[in-house]
Design a protein around this motif. Structure first.
Motif, short mmCIF file in Angstrom:
data_model
loop_
_atom_site.label_atom_id
_atom_site.label_comp_id
_atom_site.label_asym_id
_atom_site.label_seq_id
_atom_site.Cartn_x
_atom_site.Cartn_y
_atom_site.Cartn_z
N ASP A 234 0.84 -1.20 0.00
CA ASP A 234 0.00 0.00 0.00
C ASP A 234 0.87 1.25 0.00
O ASP A 234 0.58 2.23 -0.70
CB ASP A 234 -0.93 0.00 1.21
CG ASP A 234 -2.04 -1.03 1.09
OD1 ASP A 234 -2.23 -1.58 -0.01
OD2 ASP A 234 -2.72 -1.30 2.10
N LEU A 258 -5.23 2.69 1.39
CA LEU A 258 -4.62 3.33 0.23
C LEU A 258 -4.72 4.85 0.32
O LEU A 258 -3.79 5.57 -0.05
CB LEU A 258 -5.25 2.82 -1.06
CG LEU A 258 -4.86 1.40 -1.48
CD1 LEU A 258 -5.58 0.99 -2.75
CD2 LEU A 258 -3.35 1.28 -1.67
N ARG A 516 -4.26 -2.76 -6.29
CA ARG A 516 -3.30 -3.76 -5.81
C ARG A 516 -3.17 -4.82 -6.91
O ARG A 516 -4.18 -5.31 -7.42
CB ARG A 516 -3.79 -4.38 -4.51
CG ARG A 516 -3.89 -3.36 -3.36
CD ARG A 516 -4.37 -4.03 -2.08
NE ARG A 516 -4.46 -3.07 -0.98
CZ ARG A 516 -5.57 -2.41 -0.64
NH1 ARG A 516 -6.69 -2.61 -1.32
NH2 ARG A 516 -5.55 -1.56 0.37
#
Length: 696
Positions: A234, A258, A516
């Motif tokens: 992250d 995030l 991601r």
């Protein structure tokens, strides 16, 4: 006339008396719901089969719970401490359990992520719509009752009310409904003294409401999701994304780890710039991005006001103020005037046609509102006056002592609603008025729409970076953010489409989707960059910038083949070959194309090697903005997470079991007592205790 009531049940009585037929209730998303009032109304109609109730809302938040007995025992003391007397919404509990009565419907346009997957009632009653269309859609359903939680301040001038963290839809919804001929409508305000009082666009007159409930028992603690842990991947995404943010520009980010990673990356860029650049170097990031400190600062314009934005405001990174006058804003953008006021300010405003010479009454009102002349200056019969003293209203004769020192009334952060941890709300409650007035909670039809290139919103949002999270991206650039190809809704479109569209419409703006690169599903590792998918939130013709932990893919204006190459470059290397084959088989990439060797090292180990030392040095903490979990709870969480992971990996679980049986590790008694494992009965509890202790 507004009727003030001091009893929840009496208010429900009034509603049922004034609205004799079916009730269609609109309530805000998130923390703007008056939970106790809604529960009282729901229970009354639930036991009255002759009445019908339809509830239209979003984000019906429930206290954290778990299906696992072990995890629930862990959660219970935490929930009691952090969520206090927050009351769950009865209709949401019944909907989750599939036990809504036949005379009650619940329609939601945005779910808390994943809560209603596999729930037939919720899935069938979901409204798929853009956030900006919700007020319109509520009117289409015939809403006749609107209820909202309110903040209140009492002072020498009497009672002041604020929509607090939810001015997003209420004003527009009520405007639309009141414009319908002969349409019955009841608007109920419920005071909740826990809500932070927000000024500016959130402040509202009491006569907006038909019923105003002031019963202290109608208030309750606010839903306060704790900060999530920010992993190294992250942080990698946040660091890459932070290089796209232009000094003097506009920023939008969302909730979760995030969003925190982006905000913290911007703090590192400002406060630890040398280390920030070296971190980016370890990630192989381009040094051509926006890497410098913030000389001009940013303006925040976000659908959701999150904790990370407040941290940037406190740090002085979000500080570029915008103003509610188009001419004034344009002159500031052009650098023809500055926030410092002098005689040139008046001359430039006159040259731009915004004010006359001599000044009119309207001119003086405008100048006073923005601090260009002092607040005590008034216009009377063609002259300016301070007290009994007269001054000329001719521009070239304006007395210097009438001018203010700097522009006032600017907003550094606009947002439609807020949600955050306990310390976020507490900070808002205690902000000095000067700083609080720089936050403009506003309607969603202002936040999420531009209303044309010549609009005030367009002038304010220069060099905007709209950063949103997505679940999957296809190799041709379409994004999947709200649902699955089975038709199941994970969350909702919300405002993402609007922000992506603005990223294309505004000069200098970019839409940035954060992704991601992989996920684990049912114990299997999967790529979040896929060849194709049977559901799309953002179509591929709106592709722009995609950021993964492995870098930035700028897709704007590129050919399909180039888009594929750039997304492959930021995909996890364990999936690059199968994606490459799919692109070639479908004729979208030359058969002799080979991925460069330097792009074939996109693996988690690379992130650990690059960012691990910075975590050990304390510059990339697991919880950059703090946490409501204490140290013991964090240790227990780590062990429980390992157990949960192992439950999807049989070999790993067996290894844990054998290790737990033969290793003599112990745990603090408080840990075992909290989980009900201090005294065990039977082999199952013994194994659970050994597994838990073995993973501490």
């Amino acid at each position: 006339m507004t009727v003030i009531t001091d009893s929840i049940e009496q208010t429900v009585d009034q509603v049922l008396t004034r609205l004799s037929g079916d009730i269609v209730l609109a309530i805000p998303l998130g923390i703007g719901k008056p939970n106790h009032f809604v529960n009282a109304l729901y229970r009354r109609i639930k036991t009255t089969p002759t009445r019908r109730l339809k509830i239209i809302t979003a984000l019906s938040l429930l206290k954290p719970a778990s299906n696992s007995e072990l995890e629930q025992r862990f959660l219970t003391p935490f929930v009691e401490r952090v969520f206090g007397d927050y009351p769950d919404l009865d209709y949401a509990l019944d909907m989750l359990a599939g036990t809504l009565p036949p005379n009650i419907e619940v329609l939601e346009f945005f779910f808390k992520t994943g809560d209603y997957l596999g729930n037939p009632t919720a899935q069938q009653q979901h409204i798929c719509t853009n956030y900006t269309f919700v007020a319109r859609d509520m009117a289409l359903h015939g809403v006749n009752l609107v209820a909202q939680a309110l903040a209140m301040r009492e002072g020498p001038d009497g009672m002041r009310l604020s929509l607090s963290g939810n001015p997003d839809l209420t004003g527009e919804t009520v405007e639309r409904l009141r414009a319908l001929p002969d349409h019955p409508l009841l608007v109920v305000g419920v005071v909740n003294r826990e809500l932070p009082f927000m000024p500016n666009g959130a402040e509202i007159d009491a006569d907006f409401f038909d019923l105003l409930l002031t019963d202290p028992s109608a208030g309750h603690a606010l839903y306060a999701p704790p900060n999530m842990e920010v992993s190294l991947r992250d942080y990698a995404i946040g660091l890459h994304a932070s290089t796209l943010v232009k000094d003097g520009g506009t920023l939008q980010i969302g909730i979760g780890s995030l969003g925190d990673a982006i905000a913290y990356g911007l703090l590192l860029r400002e406060q630890h710039n040398d280390e920030y650049r070296r971190m980016l170097g370890t990630l192989g990031a381009s040094q051509d991005g926006e890497l410098g400190r913030f000389a001009s600062g940013l303006y925040g314009c976000s659908e959701m006001f999150v904790n990370g934005l407040l941290k940037l405001l406190d740090a002085g990174i979000i500080r570029r103020e915008v103003f509610d006058d188009l001419t004034l804003q344009r002159l500031l953008n052009q650098g023809r005037i500055s926030s410092t006021v002098d005689a040139t300010t008046l001359a430039v405003l006159h040259e731009a046609g915004r004010i006359s010479s001599p000044l009119t009454a309207a001119d003086v009102t405008f100048l006073r509102r923005h601090g260009i002349v002092r607040p005590e200056v008034v216009w009377r019969d063609g002259t300016l006056m301070v007290g009994e003293r007269h001054y000329s209203a001719e521009l070239d004769l304006i007395a210097p002592e009438l001018l203010g020192p700097r522009l006032t009334g600017g907003i550094a952060l606009h947002a439609g609603f807020f949600l955050g941890p306990r310390d976020f709300y507490q900070r808002l409650r205690t902000l000095p008025d000067e700083q609080l007035h720089r936050i403009g909670m506003s309607r969603i039809d202002f936040i999420n729409l531009l209303c044309g290139p010549d609009s005030l919103a367009s002038a304010q949002r220069r060099d905007a970076r709209f950063m949103n999270t997505t679940m999957m991206v296809t190799l041709l650039g379409a994004a999947v953010s709200d649902g699955l190809d089975s038709g199941q809704v994970v969350s909702g479109v919300g405002g993402q489409f609007n922000f992506v569209s603005m990223g294309h419409d505004l000069p200098g703006a970019r839409s940035v989707l954060l992704l991601r690169a992989t996920r684990e599903q049912d114990g299997i590792l999967r790529s979040n960059i896929v060849w194709n998918y049977g559901h799309t939130t953002i179509p591929r013709h709106l592709r722009d910038v995609v950021v993964t932990e492995y870098g930035v893919a700028d897709l704007r204006g590129q050919t399909d083949a180039e888009v594929i190459k750039r997304l492959l470059a930021v995909a996890d290397s364990r999936f690059q070959d199968e994606l490459l084959i799919a692109a070639k088989l479908n004729g979208k990439l030359d058969k002799d194309y080979h991925l460069p060797d330097w792009q074939r090292h996109n693996l988690p180990e690379r992130l650990v090697d690059g960012l691990g030392p910075w975590r050990e040095a304390g510059l990339l903490p697991s919880f950059p903005f703090g946490t409501d979990f204490n140290e013991d709870e964090l240790a227990m969480i780590a062990a429980l997470q390992k157990l949960r992971h192992a439950s999807h990996h049989p070999v790993e679980l067996l290894t844990m079991m054998f290790r737990g049986l033969f290793e003599g590790k112990t745990a603090p008694p408080g840990y075992l007592e909290r989980l009900g494992l201090q005294e065990v009965h039977g082999i199952r509890q013994l194994l659970l205790r050994r597994l838990f202790v073995g993973n501490l």
